[in-house]
Design an enzyme around this catalytic site. Structure first.
Site, PDB file in Angstrom:
ATOM      1  N   ILE A 182       0.869  -1.199   0.000  1.00 26.28           N
ATOM      2  CA  ILE A 182       0.000   0.000   0.000  1.00 26.28           C
ATOM      3  C   ILE A 182       0.897   1.239   0.000  1.00 26.28           C
ATOM      4  O   ILE A 182       1.767   1.352   0.863  1.00 26.28           O
ATOM      5  CB  ILE A 182      -0.857   0.066   1.295  1.00 26.28           C
ATOM      6  CG1 ILE A 182      -1.593  -1.261   1.537  1.00 26.28           C
ATOM      7  CG2 ILE A 182      -1.838   1.244   1.258  1.00 26.28           C
ATOM      8  CD1 ILE A 182      -2.083  -1.411   2.976  1.00 26.28           C
ATOM      9  N   HIS A 183       0.704   2.133  -0.962  1.00 26.18           N
ATOM     10  CA  HIS A 183       1.451   3.388  -0.876  1.00 26.18           C
ATOM     11  C   HIS A 183       0.795   4.575  -1.577  1.00 26.18           C
ATOM     12  O   HIS A 183       1.250   5.697  -1.438  1.00 26.18           O
ATOM     13  CB  HIS A 183       2.870   3.221  -1.438  1.00 26.18           C
ATOM     14  CG  HIS A 183       2.937   3.215  -2.936  1.00 26.18           C
ATOM     15  ND1 HIS A 183       2.687   2.103  -3.681  1.00 26.18           N
ATOM     16  CD2 HIS A 183       3.197   4.204  -3.830  1.00 26.18           C
ATOM     17  CE1 HIS A 183       2.801   2.390  -4.963  1.00 26.18           C
ATOM     18  NE2 HIS A 183       3.102   3.665  -5.095  1.00 26.18           N
TER      19      HIS A 183
END
Ligand code: UD1
Ligand code: UDP
Length: 349
Positions: free
Chosen positions: A202-203
């Site tokens: 996740i980013h």
């Protein structure tokens, strides 16, 4: 001939690992690292393990707001271009480093070569969408990875020097997969066995910048009850702390990985949950079901082919797909034949 290549973020190092080696057989290449990514495990590790030539210039720009980061890069890149006088400037993808490199060159009338061109999410609130549209429109040669990307370029009136060469990230997976099997000890390190875990990353700003979305994503991962391993991007680490998100026992957070460990983890996972562009594609290349934490994707073929499902930050959908999502169709060859780099070289030289 002389080419200046501008890179700065993790996925660009991986793309350059396949391209730079070949370019250097043909001409002088000067690598400029903007310093957008700077932690050892976001930058140095890729140069070391993928044997990327060390940068000739490191601008050490670091983090900042979009304007500050891009503006600082622009000023320093312009000076280098005035000094080096290259025949071309080469940029990859859609980061702030991409835009700064392309804009600095374009203003000096140096032809820009854009690799991974033509991708569109049709969501202009994404910084990446702004960066890639602007870069495509000021580039002289645009190398698209898919037919969809070519169509997108044509629809915006970009019709000259457009080449569908396939995806350089597909070349990278094919090139480094055996080395990863040989060198990586990541499965042993984290006591993982083939297909007994879900890999997550996740980013994206759209997820990290919303407390509600980030909490929902972690709830979905937790409520699936599955064994999840999550190499954590520093942006997300910062927001987990800021929002005080409690991580449950089934989610194992680890530091960002080098590419060889990462493709090893992808290749042995049961499914992949991600908001990354590159990781969505690698899931497809490696035949892993992909659950995408976004409201749209640029890699529409993977969804049409049934191997990728868009779930946004909806916790119930995330949980359900981790448990039930099973692709049924045979994967098609959308991303070329693994010779994208060779095709780029043939067009340029
Ligand atoms: C950038 C790209 C994104 C790409 C991603 C790849 C833009 C607008 N975004 O997003 O398209 O998918 O890289 O990973 O260019 N940080 C560190 N150490 C580092 C790098 C970053 O701590 O080495 C932290 C900083 O707090 C920084 C934050 O991460 O503010 C975000 O970094 P930044 O490069 O601005 O954006 P990414 O989210 O990495
Ligand atoms: N990647 C990596 N280590 C990690 C996470 C990702 O090597 O801990 C690799 C991944 O395999 C892919 C690329 O980084 O090749 C994707 O980069 P990222 O997700 O940061 O950016 P995006 O592709 O979304 O722009």
């Amino acid at each position: 001939m002389k080419i200046v290549t501008v890179i700065g973020a993790r996925p660009q190092f991986i793309k350059a690992a396949t391209v730079s080696r070949k370019i250097r057989e043909k001409c002088i290449e000067i690598i400029v690292h903007t310093g957008q990514h700077y932690d050892d495990n976001m930058s140095k590790i890729f140069f070391q393990e993928l044997n990327i030539p060390l940068p000739d210039y490191n601008l050490n720009i670091g983090s900042g707001s979009h304007g500050t980061q891009t503006g600082r890069m622009l000023e320093k890149i312009e000076n280098i271009l005035l000094n080096e006088k290259p025949d071309y400037v080469l940029v990859y993808g859609d980061t702030n480093s991409t835009l700064a490199g392309a804009l600095a060159a374009s203003k000096l009338l140096i032809p820009v070569v854009h690799i991974e061109s033509g991708l569109r999410s049709f969501n202009k609130s994404m910084p990446e969408e702004q960066n890639r549209i602007l870069t495509d429109h000021i580039s002289k040669y645009v190398f698209a990875p898919t037919d969809t990307a070519v169509k997108n370029l044509f629809n915006e009136g970009i019709k000259e020097n457009v080449f569908n060469v396939g995806d350089v990230m597909f070349d990278a997976v094919l090139y480094f997969k055996d080395l990863a099997k040989d060198k990586s000890r990541v499965l042993q390190k984290y006591f993982l066995k083939r297909e007994n875990y879900i890999l997550a990353t996740i980013h994206r700003a759209e997820n990290t910048n919303s407390v509600e979305k980030l909490k929902n994503i972690f709830k979905g991962l937790n409520e699936s009850g599955q064994n999840i391993i999550l190499p954590l991007h520093p942006r997300t680490k910062k927001y987990i702390k800021k929002y005080n998100i409690i991580l449950e026992d089934n989610i194992k957070i680890i530091e960002p990985l080098g590419y060889l460990d990462m493709i090893m983890l992808e290749d042995n996972s049961k499914k992949i949950v991600t908001d990354s562009g590159g990781v969505q594609k690698e899931a497809f290349f490696l035949g892993k079901p992909c659950i995408t934490l976004r409201s749209e994707t640029e890699w529409v073929e993977t969804v049409e082919n049934g191997w990728n499902i868009i779930v946004g930050a909806d916790k119930d959908k995330i949980k359900k797909c981790i448990l039930d999502f099973e692709p049924k169709q045979v994967r098609k060859e959308y991303f070329g034949d693994g010779n994208a780099v060779q095709k780029i070289i043939s067009e340029l030289f």
